[in-house]
Design a protein around this motif. Structure first.
Motif, mmCIF file in Angstrom:
data_model
loop_
_atom_site.group_PDB
_atom_site.id
_atom_site.type_symbol
_atom_site.label_atom_id
_atom_site.label_comp_id
_atom_site.label_asym_id
_atom_site.label_seq_id
_atom_site.Cartn_x
_atom_site.Cartn_y
_atom_site.Cartn_z
ATOM 1 N N MET A 37 -4.592 -29.015 30.324
ATOM 2 C CA MET A 37 -4.570 -30.412 29.889
ATOM 3 C C MET A 37 -3.502 -31.178 30.679
ATOM 4 N N ASP A 38 -3.848 -32.342 31.224
ATOM 5 C CA ASP A 38 -2.851 -33.057 32.009
ATOM 6 C C ASP A 38 -1.886 -33.804 31.078
ATOM 7 N N VAL A 39 -0.853 -34.381 31.702
ATOM 8 C CA VAL A 39 0.211 -35.022 30.936
ATOM 9 C C VAL A 39 -0.356 -36.112 30.021
ATOM 10 N N GLN A 40 -1.208 -36.936 30.602
ATOM 11 C CA GLN A 40 -1.739 -38.063 29.830
ATOM 12 C C GLN A 40 -2.526 -37.599 28.607
ATOM 13 N N ALA A 41 -3.393 -36.631 28.818
ATOM 14 C CA ALA A 41 -4.231 -36.153 27.709
ATOM 15 C C ALA A 41 -3.374 -35.519 26.622
ATOM 16 N N LYS A 42 -2.357 -34.800 27.040
ATOM 17 C CA LYS A 42 -1.511 -34.108 26.081
ATOM 18 C C LYS A 42 -0.696 -35.112 25.256
ATOM 19 N N ILE A 43 -0.173 -36.137 25.929
ATOM 20 C CA ILE A 43 0.609 -37.152 25.213
ATOM 21 C C ILE A 43 -0.287 -37.912 24.237
ATOM 22 N N MET A 44 -1.490 -38.233 24.686
ATOM 23 C CA MET A 44 -2.407 -38.943 23.786
ATOM 24 C C MET A 44 -2.729 -38.087 22.559
ATOM 25 N N ALA A 45 -2.843 -36.789 22.784
ATOM 26 C CA ALA A 45 -3.136 -35.898 21.652
ATOM 27 C C ALA A 45 -1.964 -35.863 20.675
ATOM 28 N N ASP B 37 -8.103 -40.187 15.610
ATOM 29 C CA ASP B 37 -8.835 -39.335 16.532
ATOM 30 C C ASP B 37 -8.339 -39.666 17.929
ATOM 31 N N VAL B 38 -8.207 -38.653 18.782
ATOM 32 C CA VAL B 38 -7.625 -38.887 20.104
ATOM 33 C C VAL B 38 -8.450 -39.894 20.900
ATOM 34 N N SER B 39 -9.739 -39.992 20.602
ATOM 35 C CA SER B 39 -10.590 -40.947 21.336
ATOM 36 C C SER B 39 -10.251 -42.388 20.971
ATOM 37 N N ASP B 40 -9.502 -42.578 19.889
ATOM 38 C CA ASP B 40 -9.114 -43.943 19.494
ATOM 39 C C ASP B 40 -7.815 -44.400 20.154
ATOM 40 N N VAL B 41 -7.165 -43.510 20.913
ATOM 41 C CA VAL B 41 -5.898 -43.870 21.558
ATOM 42 C C VAL B 41 -6.166 -44.290 23.002
ATOM 43 N N THR B 42 -5.685 -45.488 23.363
ATOM 44 C CA THR B 42 -5.860 -45.955 24.740
ATOM 45 C C THR B 42 -4.494 -46.128 25.403
ATOM 46 N N LEU B 43 -4.501 -46.242 26.722
ATOM 47 C CA LEU B 43 -3.251 -46.415 27.468
ATOM 48 C C LEU B 43 -2.560 -47.726 27.120
ATOM 49 N N VAL C 194 9.218 -46.939 25.904
ATOM 50 C CA VAL C 194 8.229 -46.586 24.872
ATOM 51 C C VAL C 194 7.347 -47.785 24.505
ATOM 52 N N ALA C 195 7.253 -48.757 25.439
ATOM 53 C CA ALA C 195 6.512 -49.982 25.137
ATOM 54 C C ALA C 195 5.028 -49.707 24.863
ATOM 55 N N THR C 196 4.415 -48.876 25.686
ATOM 56 C CA THR C 196 2.980 -48.580 25.534
ATOM 57 C C THR C 196 2.739 -47.094 25.784
ATOM 58 N N VAL C 197 1.541 -46.666 25.462
ATOM 59 C CA VAL C 197 1.162 -45.273 25.755
ATOM 60 C C VAL C 197 1.280 -45.038 27.262
ATOM 61 N N ARG C 198 0.886 -46.038 28.051
ATOM 62 C CA ARG C 198 0.941 -45.906 29.509
ATOM 63 C C ARG C 198 2.385 -45.677 29.973
ATOM 64 N N SER C 199 3.315 -46.481 29.432
ATOM 65 C CA SER C 199 4.712 -46.343 29.885
ATOM 66 C C SER C 199 5.287 -44.998 29.454
ATOM 67 N N ILE C 200 4.864 -44.506 28.311
ATOM 68 C CA ILE C 200 5.344 -43.183 27.868
ATOM 69 C C ILE C 200 4.809 -42.099 28.818
ATOM 70 N N VAL C 201 3.526 -42.217 29.160
ATOM 71 C CA VAL C 201 2.916 -41.233 30.079
ATOM 72 C C VAL C 201 3.654 -41.250 31.417
ATOM 73 N N GLN C 202 3.962 -42.450 31.904
ATOM 74 C CA GLN C 202 4.657 -42.562 33.196
ATOM 75 C C GLN C 202 6.055 -41.945 33.126
ATOM 76 N N ALA C 203 6.758 -42.238 32.029
ATOM 77 C CA ALA C 203 8.133 -41.732 31.905
ATOM 78 C C ALA C 203 8.138 -40.208 31.800
ATOM 79 N N VAL C 204 7.193 -39.670 31.024
ATOM 80 C CA VAL C 204 7.149 -38.207 30.875
ATOM 81 C C VAL C 204 6.718 -37.562 32.195
ATOM 82 N N SER C 205 5.779 -38.174 32.872
ATOM 83 C CA SER C 205 5.333 -37.628 34.171
ATOM 84 C C SER C 205 6.514 -37.533 35.128
ATOM 85 N N ALA C 206 7.372 -38.571 35.116
ATOM 86 C CA ALA C 206 8.538 -38.567 35.995
ATOM 87 C C ALA C 206 9.471 -37.418 35.625
ATOM 88 N N LEU C 207 9.668 -37.211 34.324
ATOM 89 C CA LEU C 207 10.565 -36.128 33.882
ATOM 90 C C LEU C 207 9.985 -34.753 34.254
#
Lengths: 410, 85
Positions: free
Chosen positions: B1-9, B18-24, B67-80
């Motif tokens: 599972m990639d970073v984005q999918a895991k964070i959304m989960a 449901d994970v399908s209800d979470v968007t970036l 932590v502004a959006t799901v997208r920004s969280i994904v980006q920050a975690v990807s960087a880490l």
């Protein structure tokens, strides 16, 4: 029912990051000393939060025998040292007797003992621990040892309400002396939570600062933990007068409330209700109070909420109030916070010196009170209030009144 | 599972969605995650990726973790995660 007795403070003792007794602590508060620094504890390199306010230059073997130390966790040691000073100042008998009690606050109890022995069994894989682990770690160990040391054979117990523990304990002490259940109660609190496990747990909550405690300042970013104890002799006025005791101040009132709302987020309404009820219990109006020792943890939320609550309680008088948080100097002593902070109220009403909020830089419009920034102030303070608002939504407030010979007839 | 999918989960689990209800573009607010939920989510992310997130609830903007959006969280975690690698 006989009228409630008035209650006064006839002794005080402490050991905390600012000093090993009351005079040293008050001098440090007056000087605006900050006792927060790098944490010197085992495995500090595995912590994210590496600052705290530790009791400095402390040698337990200078205070206790080897046999005593096998039974005294650090929080018990602090309580015994503080209580010994308080009883000595009060000039009470070595054996306090059946009409005396001990009511102390603590949140973590013997957390250092727990930490050390969990390490032994889980980390080091040992299958045996010292036989006195239980009597060392129990939350009532400090109160029990103080009662044993001073022969206090009346009501003795421990109150644990997180950051409000000491104020709840002292509120109970006031109630029991007022009602005539006891003549003398040693009360306050003790905490020694600066252990790896203790800090690690707080770290997880993400409310701790990595660089300092700056209550009410726009740059504040969280709390910093401290450790230590303070113990007071609460004594019935008639009892104190009869034996010619020196009176340090009057314990004018107390009140408590519960937010019954959120387990960690503070409520303005709960704080307001506790402060209002404490004033009513003390028979004071808001304008009678000149100084409030704030809970002032240095978190974004507490300081903003507490400011709003103080404004709601004190109205226009809020702009004439001095409100400081001494946590910027001694850190947050959790279960001992209210006790050490009552020393600042004692200094205000007895000595006319108001302790500052140190580390204060930029004003925050949401915390627009006179926070006595960075330097102590001389002022006549007839009444002082001390706030404690705990996780769990539990609030307890104490009110002290200046003692003069005239006050006896008030 | 990639970073984005895991964070959304993780966020979906926290928000009871449901994970399908979470968007970036979702924010913590639109997901209904409060400050306690955020702290728990950050812990779950740290455990999942074995990273340390320098988040202070008192000063979210100063934490260097957006932590502004799901997208920004994904980006920050990807960087880490990249830093750790």
């Amino acid at each position: 029912m006989s009228p409630a007795r008035r209650v006064v403070v006839t002794g005080a003792g402490t050991i905390n990051p600012l000093g090993h007794d009351v005079p040293a602590t008050l001098a440090a508060m007056q000087a605006g000393t900050c006792a927060i620094g790098p944490l010197d504890i085992r495995d500090a390199d595995r912590l994210q939060i590496r600052i705290g306010a530790q009791v400095q230059d402390y040698d337990e073997t200078a205070h206790f025998t080897k046999a005593e130390l096998t039974l005294h966790d650090r929080f018990t040691q602090f309580a015994l040292i503080a209580a010994g000073q308080a009883v000595a100042q009060a000039g009470l008998d070595a054996h306090l007797g059946d009409r005396a009690g001990v009511i102390l606050g603590t949140s973590g109890g013997g957390l250092g003992t727990l930490d050390d022995n969990f390490r032994a069994v889980y980390e080091a894989g040992r299958d045996r621990v010292h036989p006195f682990v239980v009597p060392r770690l129990m939350a009532n160990a400090a109160a029990s040892h103080v009662s044993i040391r001073h022969g206090a054979r009346g009501p003795v117990f421990t109150v644990s309400t997180a950051c409000a523990s000491s104020n709840h304990a002292m509120g109970q002490a006031l109630a029991l002396v007022r009602s005539g259940t006891a003549d003398v109660i040693l009360t306050g609190g003790s905490e020694a939570m600066l252990t790896f496990g203790g800090i690690k747990a707080w770290e997880g909550l993400r409310v701790m600062s990595r660089d300092g405690c700056r209550p009410f300042c726009a740059s504040r970013n969280g709390m910093v933990q401290g450790e230590g104890a303070a113990v007071f002799v609460f004594e019935a006025l008639d009892h104190a007068l009869a034996r010619g005791a020196d009176i340090l101040c009057e314990v004018a009132g107390t009140a408590m409330s519960s937010d019954a709302a959120d387990i960690v987020t503070p409520s303005q309404d709960g704080a307001v209700r506790a402060m209002r009820a404490a004033l009513a219990d003390a028979g004071l109006t808001p304008a009678d109070v000149a100084y409030v020792n704030a809970h002032g943890t240095g978190t974004t939320l507490n300081d903003r909420t507490e400011t709003a609550a103080i404004r709601a309680v004190f109205g226009a008088h809020a702009d004439r109030l001095m409100v400081s948080s001494t946590k910027a100097m001694h850190g947050h002593l959790i279960g001992a916070a209210g006790a050490v902070e009552l020393l600042a109220c004692l200094m205000a009403v007895r000595d006319g010196i108001v302790a500052p909020t140190v580390g204060y830089g930029q004003p925050d419009p949401d915390c627009d009170l006179d926070v006595v920034p960075n330097a102590a102030r001389s002022a006549r303070v007839d009444a002082a209030m001390s706030n404690a608002f705990a996780f769990g939504g539990l609030n307890a407030v104490m009110v002290l009144r200046r003692w003069t010979a005239l006050a006896q007839h008030a | 599972m990639d970073v984005q999918a895991k964070i959304m989960a993780i966020l979906a689990d926290q928000a009871l969605l449901d994970v399908s209800d979470v968007t970036l573009d979702d924010t913590l607010e639109t997901l209904g995650i409060d400050s306690m939920g955020l702290v728990e989510s950050i812990f779950a992310i740290e455990e999942a990726f074995d990273v340390t997130i320098p988040f202070n609830a008192n000063a979210p903007a100063d934490s260097g973790f957006d932590v502004a959006t799901v997208r920004s969280i994904v980006q920050a975690v990807s960087a880490l995660v990249r830093e750790r690698a």
